[in-house]
Design an enzyme around this catalytic site. Structure first.
Site, PDB file in Angstrom:
ATOM      1  N   ASP A  36       7.149   7.930  -2.819  1.00 33.44           N
ATOM      2  CA  ASP A  36       8.158   7.046  -2.597  1.00 33.44           C
ATOM      3  C   ASP A  36       9.625   7.867  -3.099  1.00 33.44           C
ATOM      4  O   ASP A  36      10.670   7.720  -2.758  1.00 33.44           O
ATOM      5  CB  ASP A  36       8.468   5.565  -2.808  1.00 33.44           C
ATOM      6  N   HIS A  69       5.596   4.354  -5.691  1.00 39.49           N
ATOM      7  CA  HIS A  69       4.530   5.371  -5.330  1.00 39.49           C
ATOM      8  C   HIS A  69       5.212   6.732  -5.679  1.00 39.49           C
ATOM      9  O   HIS A  69       6.256   7.044  -5.243  1.00 39.49           O
ATOM     10  CB  HIS A  69       3.902   5.213  -4.080  1.00 39.49           C
TER      11      HIS A  69
HETATM   12  C1  XUL Z   1      -0.289  -2.466   0.565  1.00 38.99           C
HETATM   13  C2  XUL Z   1       0.214  -2.909  -0.911  1.00 38.99           C
HETATM   14  C3  XUL Z   1       0.658  -1.570  -1.556  1.00 38.99           C
HETATM   15  C4  XUL Z   1       0.478  -1.654  -2.980  1.00 38.99           C
HETATM   16  C5  XUL Z   1       0.957  -0.280  -3.896  1.00 38.99           C
HETATM   17  O1  XUL Z   1      -0.629  -3.392   1.262  1.00 38.99           O
HETATM   18  O2  XUL Z   1       0.517  -3.767  -0.828  1.00 38.99           O
HETATM   19  O3  XUL Z   1       2.052  -1.286  -0.999  1.00 38.99           O
HETATM   20  O4  XUL Z   1       1.358  -2.741  -3.431  1.00 38.99           O
HETATM   21  O5  XUL Z   1       0.205   0.738  -3.441  1.00 38.99           O
END
Ligand code: XUL
Ligand code: CO
Length: 440
Positions: A104, A101
């Site tokens: 992150d 993300h």
């Molecule tokens: C949350 C989840 C996230 C997604 C990316 O449950 O799985 O981490 O993978 O936003």
């Protein structure tokens, strides 16, 4: 470069009789299975957020693991230390992909998105520099549109044009960084795209706006030469009481309704499947039969807990049935991202390696056993035989090629007066075949 995992060697394949905790027992990257190397069947990825950021903080207490990597959290020095540690970690495990993300990678500036964007430019340069000469690249990127309080009423589903524009800005930047880092895909997980109560929610309005945000993202990505897949990652609940991308069938229906199905596929997470009341295998089957088998977030939930526990995959039955779907579906366009975290008491750097060794070996075993199930043929032959009246009778063929009429079928029923026994489903036999293959 300073070594963060000094006591941990490069993890090599030693085979099932090895007792070395820092060796693979089943994951043998070069081994060929059904004509392809294991590492090609299993493009494993490290989730930046769990592995390099999460300290084990939960609703009841502070973190138990130190992920400072020698730097002050919240600084660019720390962001770079995470890159150094992450690259060392991936190299030692032979992992070639990572997922991220935006937030992150760098700390978000609380007052100015331009500062955050400049930090993302800086860190992506740094990642490219540190991964140069390696095979390490991005599997997929995404924008975190659920953590910041501005997204409390949703991102694409928000009531606010300002917040919607912020979501758009984050998606734009995350696409830029994904492209720069060689990403195969771009993910939308609808963290706050849902509702707590319909009393305050215009569901149709919100879904139209989410679709429009996705459409703009596709147009932007394609205009920048992004050839990869966009993915929806379904999840039925948590953090919202109801999330719009409930499961694969719902998300695929949404994509088709809004004409997004050519650019999107599914990113199926095992724990999200079970939260939706489905098996991991079911979600993969639904994706594959719609031509949308994209990527996998590899983890598992807990049968006794009703939330997203994101455990490292350990259940070989589930992994085998998942790999059975993946092999039969022709493989993934993405990869296997360990969206999994160590349990809070497993708080040492060694535990980070044990977790990945477990997950990679579980999927390797799943791959080996799924290939054996396919090569064995008993299950496939049973399924083929089960539907054979549609291929070995004239009427069956007409139903399949859409030329039969209701009158004709009714006439057939009246003619035979009573149908033949359709035959046993043989579930217990097929399950014993699977056990036989798993434990032989
Ligand atoms: C949350 C989840 C996230 C997604 C990316 O449950 O799985 O981490 O993978 O936003
Ligand atoms: Co996920």
């Amino acid at each position: 470069m300073s070594e963060f995992f000094k006591n941990i060697p490069e993890i090599k394949f030693e085979g099932k009789d090895s007792k070395n905790p820092f060796a693979f027992k089943y994951y043998d990257p070069e081994k060929v299975i059904m004509g392809k190397k294991m590492k090609e069947h299993l493009p494993f990825a490290m989730a930046w957020w769990h592995n390099l950021c999460a300290t084990g903080v939960d609703m009841f207490g502070a973190g138990s693991a130190d992920k400072s990597f020698g730097a002050q959290p919240g600084t660019m020095e720390h962001a770079k230390a995470k890159v150094d540690a992450g690259v060392e970690f991936m190299k030692k495990l032979g992992i070639e992909y990572y997922c991220f993300h935006d937030v992150d990678l760098v700390p978000e500036d609380p007052t100015d998105i331009n500062v955050t964007n400049a930090r993302l430019d800086e860190i992506s340069d740094y990642i490219l520099e540190k991964t140069k000469g390696t095979n390490i690249k991005c599997l997929w990127g995404t924008a975190n549109m659920f953590g910041n309080p501005r997204f409390m009423n949703g991102a694409g589903s928000t009531n606010s044009v300002d917040v919607y524009s912020f979501a758009a800005a984050q998606v734009k930047k995350a696409i830029d960084i994904t492209i720069k880092l060689g990403g195969r895909g771009y993910v939308f997980w609808g963290g706050r795209e849902g509702y707590e109560t319909l009393l305050n929610t215009d569901m149709k309005f919100e879904q139209e706006n989410i679709a429009q945000l996705m459409r703009m993202a596709v147009n932007y990505g394609r205009s920048k030469g992004f050839m990869g897949d966009f993915y929806i990652e379904p999840k039925p609940k948590e953090p919202m009481k109801h999330q719009y991308d409930f499961d694969a069938a719902t998300a695929i229906g949404f994509l088709k309704q809004y004409g997004l199905d050519k650019d999107f596929k599914m990113n199926i997470e095992a724990n999200h499947a079970t939260l939706a009341g489905h098996t991991f295998q079911h979600e993969l089957r639904v994706s594959a039969m719609n031509g949308m088998l994209g990527s996998v977030d590899a983890n598992q939930g807990d049968m006794l807990l009703g939330w997203d526990t994101d455990e490292f995959p350990f259940n070989v039955y589930d992994a085998t049935l998942a790999m059975y779907e993946v092999l039969k579906g022709g493989g993934l366009t993405g990869g296997f991202n360990f969206d999994s975290k160590n349990r809070r008491p497993s708080n040492t750097p060694e535990d980070m390696f044990h977790a990945f060794i477990l997950g990679m070996d579980t999927f390797a075993l799943g791959l080996i056993k799924a290939a054996e199930m396919i090569e064995d043929g008993r299950i496939d032959n049973f399924v083929k035989e089960k539907y054979s009246s549609f291929s070995n009778t004239e009427l069956g063929k007409k139903i399949r090629n859409n030329t039969a009429t209701l009158e004709e079928l009714a006439a057939h029923a009246c003619d035979i007066k009573k149908p033949n026994d359709p035959g046993s489903g043989r579930q217990e036999y097929l399950e014993s075949v699977m056990n036989n293959i798993l434990f032989s």
